[in-house]
Design a protein around this motif. Structure first.
Motif, PDB file in Angstrom:
ATOM      1  N   PHE A  11      -3.539   0.311 -11.621  1.00  0.00           N
ATOM      2  CA  PHE A  11      -3.323  -0.452 -12.842  1.00  0.00           C
ATOM      3  C   PHE A  11      -2.558  -1.727 -12.502  1.00  0.00           C
ATOM      4  O   PHE A  11      -1.403  -1.677 -12.104  1.00  0.00           O
ATOM      5  CB  PHE A  11      -2.551   0.373 -13.872  1.00  0.00           C
ATOM      6  CG  PHE A  11      -3.304   1.554 -14.364  1.00  0.00           C
ATOM      7  CD1 PHE A  11      -4.268   1.420 -15.358  1.00  0.00           C
ATOM      8  CD2 PHE A  11      -3.088   2.813 -13.825  1.00  0.00           C
ATOM      9  CE1 PHE A  11      -4.968   2.520 -15.817  1.00  0.00           C
ATOM     10  CE2 PHE A  11      -3.792   3.908 -14.282  1.00  0.00           C
ATOM     11  CZ  PHE A  11      -4.736   3.761 -15.276  1.00  0.00           C
ATOM     12  N   GLY A  12      -3.241  -2.860 -12.590  1.00  0.00           N
ATOM     13  CA  GLY A  12      -2.638  -4.138 -12.243  1.00  0.00           C
ATOM     14  C   GLY A  12      -2.656  -4.430 -10.762  1.00  0.00           C
ATOM     15  O   GLY A  12      -2.063  -5.412 -10.320  1.00  0.00           O
ATOM     16  N   GLY A  13      -3.321  -3.598  -9.951  1.00  0.00           N
ATOM     17  CA  GLY A  13      -3.355  -3.801  -8.505  1.00  0.00           C
ATOM     18  C   GLY A  13      -4.686  -4.367  -8.050  1.00  0.00           C
ATOM     19  O   GLY A  13      -5.306  -5.187  -8.731  1.00  0.00           O
ATOM     20  N   THR A  15       4.545   9.909 -19.968  1.00  0.00           N
ATOM     21  CA  THR A  15       5.254   8.860 -20.722  1.00  0.00           C
ATOM     22  C   THR A  15       5.539   7.654 -19.833  1.00  0.00           C
ATOM     23  O   THR A  15       5.392   6.495 -20.252  1.00  0.00           O
ATOM     24  CB  THR A  15       6.562   9.430 -21.289  1.00  0.00           C
ATOM     25  OG1 THR A  15       6.255  10.540 -22.144  1.00  0.00           O
ATOM     26  CG2 THR A  15       7.305   8.376 -22.083  1.00  0.00           C
ATOM     27  N   ALA A  16       5.966   7.920 -18.587  1.00  0.00           N
ATOM     28  CA  ALA A  16       6.205   6.821 -17.648  1.00  0.00           C
ATOM     29  C   ALA A  16       4.931   6.032 -17.384  1.00  0.00           C
ATOM     30  O   ALA A  16       4.941   4.800 -17.313  1.00  0.00           O
ATOM     31  CB  ALA A  16       6.784   7.374 -16.344  1.00  0.00           C
ATOM     32  N   SER A  73       8.557   7.118 -12.165  1.00  0.00           N
ATOM     33  CA  SER A  73       7.916   8.406 -11.881  1.00  0.00           C
ATOM     34  C   SER A  73       7.123   8.290 -10.589  1.00  0.00           C
ATOM     35  O   SER A  73       6.648   7.211 -10.223  1.00  0.00           O
ATOM     36  CB  SER A  73       6.987   8.815 -13.035  1.00  0.00           C
ATOM     37  OG  SER A  73       6.239   9.958 -12.702  1.00  0.00           O
ATOM     38  N   LYS A  74       6.993   9.433  -9.904  1.00  0.00           N
ATOM     39  CA  LYS A  74       6.175   9.441  -8.689  1.00  0.00           C
ATOM     40  C   LYS A  74       4.702   9.231  -9.030  1.00  0.00           C
ATOM     41  O   LYS A  74       3.940   8.703  -8.209  1.00  0.00           O
ATOM     42  CB  LYS A  74       6.357  10.761  -7.951  1.00  0.00           C
ATOM     43  CG  LYS A  74       7.728  10.895  -7.303  1.00  0.00           C
ATOM     44  CD  LYS A  74       7.811  12.139  -6.438  1.00  0.00           C
ATOM     45  CE  LYS A  74       9.183  12.225  -5.742  1.00  0.00           C
ATOM     46  NZ  LYS A  74       9.302  13.413  -4.885  1.00  0.00           N
ATOM     47  N   LEU A  75       4.287   9.638 -10.209  1.00  0.00           N
ATOM     48  CA  LEU A  75       2.896   9.415 -10.601  1.00  0.00           C
ATOM     49  C   LEU A  75       2.583   7.929 -10.693  1.00  0.00           C
ATOM     50  O   LEU A  75       1.550   7.458 -10.207  1.00  0.00           O
ATOM     51  CB  LEU A  75       2.629  10.104 -11.949  1.00  0.00           C
ATOM     52  CG  LEU A  75       1.239   9.881 -12.539  1.00  0.00           C
ATOM     53  CD1 LEU A  75       0.169  10.463 -11.625  1.00  0.00           C
ATOM     54  CD2 LEU A  75       1.138  10.510 -13.924  1.00  0.00           C
ATOM     55  N   THR A  76       3.479   7.151 -11.292  1.00  0.00           N
ATOM     56  CA  THR A  76       3.237   5.706 -11.401  1.00  0.00           C
ATOM     57  C   THR A  76       3.323   5.024 -10.046  1.00  0.00           C
ATOM     58  O   THR A  76       2.643   4.024  -9.808  1.00  0.00           O
ATOM     59  CB  THR A  76       4.254   5.085 -12.358  1.00  0.00           C
ATOM     60  OG1 THR A  76       5.595   5.404 -11.908  1.00  0.00           O
ATOM     61  CG2 THR A  76       4.058   5.644 -13.766  1.00  0.00           C
ATOM     62  N   ASP A 130       0.840  -1.191   0.000  1.00  0.00           N
ATOM     63  CA  ASP A 130       0.000   0.000   0.000  1.00  0.00           C
ATOM     64  C   ASP A 130       0.878   1.245   0.000  1.00  0.00           C
ATOM     65  O   ASP A 130       1.920   1.308   0.656  1.00  0.00           O
ATOM     66  CB  ASP A 130      -0.916   0.024   1.223  1.00  0.00           C
ATOM     67  CG  ASP A 130      -1.949  -1.084   1.162  1.00  0.00           C
ATOM     68  OD1 ASP A 130      -2.200  -1.575   0.053  1.00  0.00           O
ATOM     69  OD2 ASP A 130      -2.497  -1.443   2.223  1.00  0.00           O
ATOM     70  N   VAL A 131       0.420   2.274  -0.729  1.00  0.00           N
ATOM     71  CA  VAL A 131       1.131   3.543  -0.839  1.00  0.00           C
ATOM     72  C   VAL A 131       0.438   4.565   0.058  1.00  0.00           C
ATOM     73  O   VAL A 131      -0.798   4.679   0.047  1.00  0.00           O
ATOM     74  CB  VAL A 131       1.150   4.039  -2.293  1.00  0.00           C
ATOM     75  CG1 VAL A 131       1.841   5.389  -2.390  1.00  0.00           C
ATOM     76  CG2 VAL A 131       1.849   3.024  -3.180  1.00  0.00           C
ATOM     77  N   SER A 132       1.220   5.302   0.851  1.00  0.00           N
ATOM     78  CA  SER A 132       0.667   6.311   1.750  1.00  0.00           C
ATOM     79  C   SER A 132       1.533   7.557   1.692  1.00  0.00           C
ATOM     80  O   SER A 132       2.700   7.515   1.288  1.00  0.00           O
ATOM     81  CB  SER A 132       0.568   5.788   3.181  1.00  0.00           C
ATOM     82  OG  SER A 132       1.849   5.452   3.679  1.00  0.00           O
TER      83      SER A 132
END
Length: 921
Positions: free
Chosen positions: A387-389, A356-357, A377-380, A237-239
């Protein structure tokens, strides 16, 4: 030119605000069926001109049915919708001679991109939204399925991607301050979230961030810059621990939060967009929701690690934690087209690098590669779960129609095509709330202890009272025994005295009989022996004494008989009746006083009622003298108001809502049944004025005021009463609930009959206004036609009075608008009921009426009729095409003028007829 400005030039907004209601019931009947995401399907086939498209088979469209299990995931493909922005002012000038490079087929969910005049490619998406699709439609198609999954415990993502200036921010972040129909996905999603939780036990928190120049910044607190991204090594998980977290309680607070964030977001003016976003905006909504999930024979580990068996049908407390991410990506742009320089050029480079990333990650996931460059990238990194999670993801790609940007449009479409190949494995995040269970059990235990103590105290009090009662019973039994003994002794004494009195009485009776016999014998001897000398004085004295003694004996006997009767009745002779007699006299006096007082109270009440009735009639008479004669209805769209103390006082009493304050309204309604026509006229005028205020309408209907007005229309022969009653009904007909009540009681038939019998234009105007208000209800159209409402409107045009014609035109415009809305929503098909009822000749004949109030409504009605393709041939046959051309050129309202132009350009029947008549629209 912004998306909003372009949309205003192409379509009329028919969107309405959503109505929300709070719902604290989080359970769903004990069973849960996971939301079925769209089936996974390969990328749509690309077809060339001349080659048919390969239709999708029915089996591939069918959604597999999946039943939720506690630890299993649900597979779901990323859903992609495409939205076309209408041409803006610049494109209308620059591309006037060129056709759009995009052609939509929304019913087939297809999009055709023209490369040139000979080559085009066709693509399929999950949804295709045209340039006049409303914000509500976009929300229901793109975001609502994701939001429903979020409320059920799944993570969700809604994202917008496209070239700068194509409407991404308008689609997601529009606040709708000027027009609530323009609200974007963020505002509508929070509205549904707040409606789907229980504020007392659930919580919603929000963070609003932007990714600018590869730096995460807090839009709610600009001082927080370069916020780190933390990933959980176990769960992935991203926080963002440094971001501001705000708890949302109501919709107004959330809108203020969005306004604050938008004011802190970076934007710049470029050649492609006057307000181009220079950063990626990320709205993170965390939801914590308490639910009751039925557990059937499920072993749940307790705090000691041992299994705790739950019986079938139990409901352990469960907390579902989900997260909704709404991402407004900055628009991709080419430097040579946007004209970016300096800082704007650096911003464009950073935006294009992050996009692009993101495209590389989507390509890797779509191709099934083992390595996905998430950390480029921080966006990805922030969107790794989308996406894929494990999140349910919905993507809306925005494109423009201009052929100058065909390359950017092609790139955007291919981005969406690749995203449709990605499969996510959605997993619900829920856990058992042991702390809440322990807290509730502790509170329940304390409550049980308190209840037990209270019951023990009550039991002790009852025992004490029972002991007191028992002691009183023992004392009463003892007193009763003493009284019985005393009564027994008294009875024995009275019986003994009774026997003695009877013996003495018998002896005296025997003695009296003997003396009477002796006296009788003495008298007979005196008669037989007359020669016997007169008796001496002693004999006479003895006779007199015997008589006196006899009289005394008689009196004694009577007294003894009375005492005997008293003894037989069990009452001692020494007790007199004087006290009883006095009590009876006092009782009678008290009863007489009570009866007289009751009569006086009844008389007072009767006088008070007479006084109230006289006061009410006096107030009505005063109202007649102070200005009710000028009663009228200036506009049927606005309620009538007459300033008078009597109506104000009555209205104030109605607002208080107390039962005693409704007496005035009931008496006022009772005056409607008076035999005096003058009193009836003034009473119906007062009711009509009260009905002009929305606060009084509900109370008037509940008291039967609407029923009285309909009865007056039916039974009254006075023209003034019918006119004012029709005005009151017109005021009450502005409320939707009252409209259904009017229709159910046959109001249309009564209004139609009133119009047939009326000679006064003002009466016709009020009747037409009432029917016009009823024409604005979508649910009543068929019944309105069946009850003769449209025919009644068309009959009233014979009066040729401008005010009556204005109300007739307004009713026809309302009816046509509801029909057009039903066709757009798919709830109605077939030719217009107005055309069936023969209203089209009058509409065409008055489309260019000199009166602006009539012409404006007729122009609007004609445009709504033209929106339905099934009416096109009838309109052409009736000569309405020339009026539509005139409206597109000369109408004073820009929105109606633009609508007429779009209808003329979009209908093949109209286009062929214009070419035949050699008319240039």
């Amino acid at each position: 030119m912004s998306y909003r400005n372009g949309l205003n030039r192409t379509a009329t907004k028919l969107d309405k605000p959503l109505s929300s209601s709070s719902n604290c019931n989080s359970s769903n009947g004990g069973k849960y069926l996971a939301p079925s995401p769209p089936p996974s399907s390969p990328a749509p086939a690309i077809s060339k001109p001349g080659s048919p498209l390969h239709p999708t088979s029915a089996s591939s469209r069918r959604t597999p049915q999946r039943t939720w299990k506690h630890d299993s995931g649900v597979s779901g493909r990323v859903r992609v919708a495409v939205r076309l922005r209408p041409r803006n002012a610049e494109e209308m000038v620059a591309d006037a001679d060129f056709a759009d490079c995009v052609e939509l087929q929304p019913e087939l969910k297809r999009l055709t991109l023209r490369k040139n005049n000979w080559v085009s490619e066709t693509y399929e998406f999950d949804e295709v939204l045209t340039d006049f699709s409303s914000q509500k439609r976009v929300y229901e198609v793109v975001a609502k399925p994701v939001l429903e999954s979020v409320l059920e415990g799944y993570n969700g993502t809604v994202m917008a991607y496209g070239q700068t200036g194509t409407g991404k921010t308008f689609t997601l972040g529009r606040l709708g301050e000027e027009d609530i129909a323009d609200r974007g996905i963020m505002v509508r999603a929070m509205e549904d979230i707040l409606a789907g939780i229980c504020p007392e036990q659930d919580s919603v928190t929000v963070s609003y961030l932007q990714l600018y120049m590869e730096t995460v910044q807090d839009l709610l607190d600009p001082s927080k810059d370069n916020i780190p991204i933390v990933e959980d090594p176990k769960t992935g998980d991203v926080s963002l621990p440094g971001a501001t977290v705000v708890e949302i309680r109501d919709q107004a607070g959330f809108v203020d939060l969005l306004q604050t964030g938008e004011s802190n977001r970076f934007a710049a003016n470029t050649k492609l967009n006057t307000e181009s976003s220079r950063s990626h905006a990320i709205l993170m909504v965390n939801i914590k929701k308490h639910v009751k999930v039925p557990v059937e024979d499920l072993d749940i580990p307790n705090e000691n690690g041992l299994s705790m068996h739950k019986s079938k049908g139990s409901y352990p407390p469960t907390v579902r934690k989900s997260k909704l991410i709404i991402v407004d990506l900055a628009g991709s742009e080419r430097v040579d087209k946007s004209g970016s320089e300096g800082l704007a050029l650096e911003e464009a480079k950073s935006i294009n690098l992050s996009l692009t990333a993101l495209g590389k990650c989507i390509n890797a996931l779509a191709d099934g590669k083992s390595h996905v460059p998430i950390r480029d990238s921080k966006l990805t990194r922030l969107l790794r779960d989308s996406f894929g999670g494990t999140a349910r993801t919905s993507l809306v790609i925005t494109i423009g129609p201009s052929p100058r940007h065909r390359g950017e449009t092609m790139s955007t479409i291919m981005f969406g095509q690749r995203a449709m190949k990605i499969e996510n494995m959605m997993k619900r995040r829920e856990e058992f709330d042991y702390k809440s269970m322990c807290h509730k059990l502790g509170m329940e235990l304390e409550r049980c202890f308190a209840e037990s103590e209270r019951q023990n105290k009550l039991l002790l009090d009852v025992e004490r009272k029972l002991e007191e009662r028992l002691e009183e019973t023992r004392r009463a039994e003892k007193n009763l025994e003493c009284a019985l003994e005393k009564m027994a002794s008294e009875r024995a004494r009275h019986q003994k005295e009774h026997v003695e009195v009877l013996q003495n009485l018998e002896i005296e009776r025997t003695e009296r009989l003997r003396m009477e016999n002796e006296l009788q014998a003495a008298k007979s001897d005196m008669k037989n022996h007359k020669e016997v000398p007169e008796p001496s004085k002693d004999v006479n004295d003895e006779i007199l004494e015997l008589k006196l003694q006899l009289e005394n004996e008689r009196q004694s006997r009577q007294q003894a008989e009375r005492e005997l009767r008293i003894l037989k009745s069990g009452v001692p002779s020494q007790y007199g009746n004087s006290e009883s007699t006095e009590i009876m006299i006092l009782s009678r006096r008290l009863e007489n006083e009570i009866q007289r007082r009751t009569k006086l109270e009844d008389e007072i009440k009767r006088l008070q009622n007479q006084l109230s009735q006289a006061t009410l009639e006096l107030e009505v008479a005063k109202s007649s003298a102070s200005g009710f004669t000028s009663f009228g209805l200036n506009s049927l769209k606005t309620p009538m108001i007459v300033n008078h103390n009597f109506e104000s006082d009555l209205g104030h009493n109605l607002d208080t809502g107390r039962p005693q304050d409704h007496v005035g309204l009931q008496k006022l309604l009772s005056l409607l049944e008076s035999q005096d026509v003058g009193i009836q006229v003034q009473a119906v005028k007062v009711v009509a004025n009260l009905a002009a205020e929305e606060a009084h309408q509900e109370k008037i209907v509940e008291a039967g005021g609407l029923h009285h007005m309909l009865l007056l229309l039916r039974d009254s022969e006075d023209e003034t009463i019918r006119r004012v009653a029709a005005g009151a009904i017109a005021n009450l007909a502005m409320n939707e609930r009252n409209q259904e009540l009017i229709m159910s009681e046959g109001g249309i038939a009564l209004l139609s009959r009133t119009a047939d019998n009326a000679e006064d234009p003002q009466t016709l105007r009020m009747v037409a206004g009432a029917i016009a208000n009823l024409c604005g209800n979508d649910k009543l159209q068929l019944k309105l036609r069946d009850d003769g409402g449209i025919k009644a409107l068309l009959k009233m045009v014979n009066s040729r009075h401008s005010d009556v014609l204005a109300q007739v035109a307004r009713g026809i415009a309302n009816f046509a608008k509801c029909e057009s809305r039903g066709v757009v929503q798919g709830s109605r098909m077939g030719r217009s009921l107005l055309i069936d009822e023969g209203a089209l000749p009058w509409i065409v004949g008055n489309a260019n009426n000199e009166a602006s109030s009539i012409r404006r409504h007729i122009e609007l009605a004609l445009c709504h009729l033209a929106q339905q393709d099934v009416n096109a041939r009838d309109l052409v046959a009736a000569g309405a095409l020339r009026e539509l051309v005139r409206i597109s050129r000369e109408c004073s309202r820009e929105d109606i003028r633009m609508l007429a132009r779009r209808l003329l350009a979009g209908s093949s029947i109209f286009q062929s007829e214009l070419r035949r008549l050699h008319i240039v629209p």
